[in-house]
Design a protein around this motif. Structure first.
Motif, mmCIF file in Angstrom:
data_model
loop_
_atom_site.group_PDB
_atom_site.id
_atom_site.type_symbol
_atom_site.label_atom_id
_atom_site.label_comp_id
_atom_site.label_asym_id
_atom_site.label_seq_id
_atom_site.Cartn_x
_atom_site.Cartn_y
_atom_site.Cartn_z
ATOM 1 N N MET A 1 134.824 175.327 72.084
ATOM 2 C CA MET A 1 136.252 175.203 71.418
ATOM 3 C C MET A 1 136.960 174.536 72.566
ATOM 4 N N ILE A 2 137.141 173.248 72.065
ATOM 5 C CA ILE A 2 138.129 171.640 72.622
ATOM 6 C C ILE A 2 140.140 172.103 72.528
ATOM 7 N N ARG A 3 139.908 172.513 73.944
ATOM 8 C CA ARG A 3 141.378 173.053 73.943
ATOM 9 C C ARG A 3 142.546 171.647 74.404
ATOM 10 N N VAL A 4 143.310 171.589 73.357
ATOM 11 C CA VAL A 4 143.921 170.497 74.265
ATOM 12 C C VAL A 4 145.932 171.177 74.283
ATOM 13 N N LEU A 5 146.702 170.003 74.654
ATOM 14 C CA LEU A 5 148.244 170.665 75.423
ATOM 15 C C LEU A 5 148.141 168.893 74.355
ATOM 16 N N ILE A 6 149.513 169.308 73.551
ATOM 17 C CA ILE A 6 150.052 168.201 73.416
ATOM 18 C C ILE A 6 151.603 168.003 74.384
ATOM 19 N N VAL A 7 152.111 166.492 74.636
ATOM 20 C CA VAL A 7 152.780 166.505 75.443
ATOM 21 C C VAL A 7 153.461 165.086 74.874
ATOM 22 N N ASP A 35 158.250 167.138 78.272
ATOM 23 C CA ASP A 35 157.733 166.449 79.230
ATOM 24 C C ASP A 35 157.104 166.912 79.911
ATOM 25 N N GLY A 36 156.507 165.195 80.862
ATOM 26 C CA GLY A 36 155.405 165.365 81.457
ATOM 27 C C GLY A 36 155.325 166.205 83.064
ATOM 28 N N LYS A 37 156.661 166.221 83.598
ATOM 29 C CA LYS A 37 156.015 167.867 84.636
ATOM 30 C C LYS A 37 155.975 169.208 84.125
ATOM 31 N N GLU A 38 156.686 169.462 82.957
ATOM 32 C CA GLU A 38 156.156 170.929 81.834
ATOM 33 C C GLU A 38 154.429 170.589 81.100
ATOM 34 N N GLY A 39 154.318 168.768 81.292
ATOM 35 C CA GLY A 39 152.735 169.085 81.096
ATOM 36 C C GLY A 39 151.766 169.336 81.843
ATOM 37 N N VAL A 40 151.835 168.368 82.617
ATOM 38 C CA VAL A 40 151.227 168.880 84.149
ATOM 39 C C VAL A 40 151.224 170.576 84.330
ATOM 40 N N SER A 41 152.022 171.873 84.424
ATOM 41 C CA SER A 41 152.055 172.992 84.866
ATOM 42 C C SER A 41 151.197 173.796 83.903
ATOM 43 N N GLU A 42 151.331 172.864 82.323
ATOM 44 C CA GLU A 42 151.247 173.647 81.649
ATOM 45 C C GLU A 42 149.517 173.595 81.064
ATOM 46 N N ALA A 43 148.807 172.261 81.634
ATOM 47 C CA ALA A 43 147.552 172.159 81.284
ATOM 48 C C ALA A 43 147.329 172.768 82.451
ATOM 49 N N VAL A 44 147.411 172.946 83.441
ATOM 50 C CA VAL A 44 147.074 174.121 84.620
ATOM 51 C C VAL A 44 146.508 175.496 84.152
ATOM 52 N N ARG A 45 148.090 175.612 83.557
ATOM 53 C CA ARG A 45 148.519 176.898 83.913
ATOM 54 C C ARG A 45 147.069 177.522 82.146
ATOM 55 N N LEU A 46 146.712 176.687 81.325
ATOM 56 C CA LEU A 46 146.328 176.828 80.222
ATOM 57 C C LEU A 46 144.933 176.698 80.102
ATOM 58 N N GLY A 47 144.116 176.232 81.431
ATOM 59 C CA GLY A 47 143.133 175.613 81.591
ATOM 60 C C GLY A 47 142.893 175.288 80.774
ATOM 61 N N VAL A 48 143.113 173.444 80.505
ATOM 62 C CA VAL A 48 143.010 172.568 78.171
ATOM 63 C C VAL A 48 141.860 171.902 79.345
ATOM 64 N N ASP A 49 142.098 171.117 77.946
ATOM 65 C CA ASP A 49 140.495 170.421 78.182
ATOM 66 C C ASP A 49 140.574 168.565 78.303
ATOM 67 N N VAL A 76 140.670 167.680 83.391
ATOM 68 C CA VAL A 76 141.121 167.704 82.563
ATOM 69 C C VAL A 76 141.059 166.071 81.902
ATOM 70 N N ARG A 77 140.620 165.821 80.691
ATOM 71 C CA ARG A 77 140.950 163.987 79.971
ATOM 72 C C ARG A 77 142.389 164.173 79.157
ATOM 73 N N VAL A 78 142.994 162.979 79.391
ATOM 74 C CA VAL A 78 143.955 162.643 78.877
ATOM 75 C C VAL A 78 144.443 161.621 78.160
ATOM 76 N N LEU A 79 144.646 161.483 77.150
ATOM 77 C CA LEU A 79 144.596 160.843 76.132
ATOM 78 C C LEU A 79 146.380 160.782 75.608
ATOM 79 N N VAL A 80 146.598 158.387 75.924
ATOM 80 C CA VAL A 80 147.378 159.108 75.609
ATOM 81 C C VAL A 80 147.944 158.589 74.577
ATOM 82 N N LEU A 81 148.941 159.165 73.566
ATOM 83 C CA LEU A 81 149.562 158.579 71.476
ATOM 84 C C LEU A 81 151.025 158.660 72.404
ATOM 85 N N THR A 82 151.389 157.470 72.165
ATOM 86 C CA THR A 82 152.546 156.650 72.197
ATOM 87 C C THR A 82 152.686 155.097 71.089
ATOM 88 N N THR A 83 154.115 155.556 70.986
ATOM 89 C CA THR A 83 154.269 153.707 69.656
ATOM 90 C C THR A 83 153.985 152.659 70.322
#
Length: 206
Positions: A1-7, A35-49, A76-83
C-alpha cells in the motif's frame, strides 16, 4: 500500500485529489495539509511514502517544504502538483528535490501512474516541465539539429508557412510540425521567431 499525503491550501482541490484515489487498491490517502509547514509535520507523523505538493501556499511554500522534507524524511518522495509550469517554478522545485512535476489538469489515471512511479523511485514530469528543464540543460550549447530539422528551420526563416514548407520538402504538414517541435526543444525556445533568432546566433542560418 502506497501512503499518500495531499498538501494544498484549497479544500476543493484536496477533496478532488482524494476522490481520485478512492477506488485505487494500492494507494491510500493517509492525510491532508493546508500549507507547507503542516505538510512537513504531517508527512513525518503519518509516515507517508509520497506527497502531492502544491507550490504556492501560505506559511511555507512548496519549494521550502520540499527542502524541509528532504531533511526530516529523506525517503519520502514529493510530486509537485500545481497550475504553474514556468521555468521559475519548475527549476527550483526540481533542484529542491522533487521527484516529479505535474499540472493540476493531469488526468486521474496519469496521476495514479505518477504516484506509483514516484514510489518506485522514478522521476515523473509533465511535458511542459520537461521542456523547461531540457531548455535549461541545453543552453547555451544545445543539441545538434538533424539535416531535416535544419532544412525546416531555413524554410521558416525564409518566411514559409507549414504548408509551404511541407510542399517544398514533399512531406506532410504534420511532419513539419513535429520537426519544428524538435527544433524548439533542441534550441530551448518556444516559437518560430525565437527559433530563427537562435538559429542565426548558433550559425545554423546564414
Amino acid at each position: 500500500m502506497i501512503r499518500v499525503l495531499i498538501v494544498d491550501d484549497h479544500p476543493i482541490v484536496r477533496n478532488g485529489l482524494r476522490g481520485a484515489f478512492v477506488d485505487v487498491p494500492d494507494v491510500e490517502v493517509a492525510g491532508e495539509a493546508a500549507d507547507g509547514k503542516e505538510g512537513v509535520s504531517e508527512a513525518v507523523r503519518l509516515g507517508v511514502d509520497v506527497v502531492l505538493m502544491d507550490l504556492r501556499m501560505p506559511e511555507m511554500d512548496g519549494v521550502r517544504a520540499i527542502v524541509e522534507l528532504g531533511r526530516a524524511a529523506p525517503t519520502v518522495r514529493v510530486l509537485v502538483l500545481t497550475t504553474f509550469d514556468s521555468e521559475s517554478d519548475v527549476l527550483p522545485a526540481i533542484e529542491a528535490g522533487a521527484a516529479g512535476y505535474l499540472l493540476k489538469d493531469t488526468p486521474p489515471e496519469d496521476l495514479i501512474r505518477a504516484v506509483r512511479a514516484a514510489h518506485r523511485g522514478e522521476s515523473v514530469l509533465a511535458p511542459s516541465a520537461a521542456r523547461q528543464l531540457m531548455g535549461r540543460v541545453r543552453r547555451p550549447g544545445g543539441l545538434a539539429l538533424s539535416d531535416r530539422e535544419v532544412e525546416v528551420l531555413r524554410l521558416v526563416a525564409d518566411g514559409a508557412s507549414n504548408r509551404e514548407a511541407a510542399r517544398q520538402l514533399f512531406i506532410s504538414e504534420a511532419s513539419i510540425k513535429t520537426h519544428l517541435q524538435h527544433v524548439y526543444d533542441k534550441l530551448g525556445v518556444r516559437d518560430r521567431a525565437a527559433a530563427v533568432g537562435e538559429g542565426y546566433r548558433r550559425g545554423l542560418l546564414r
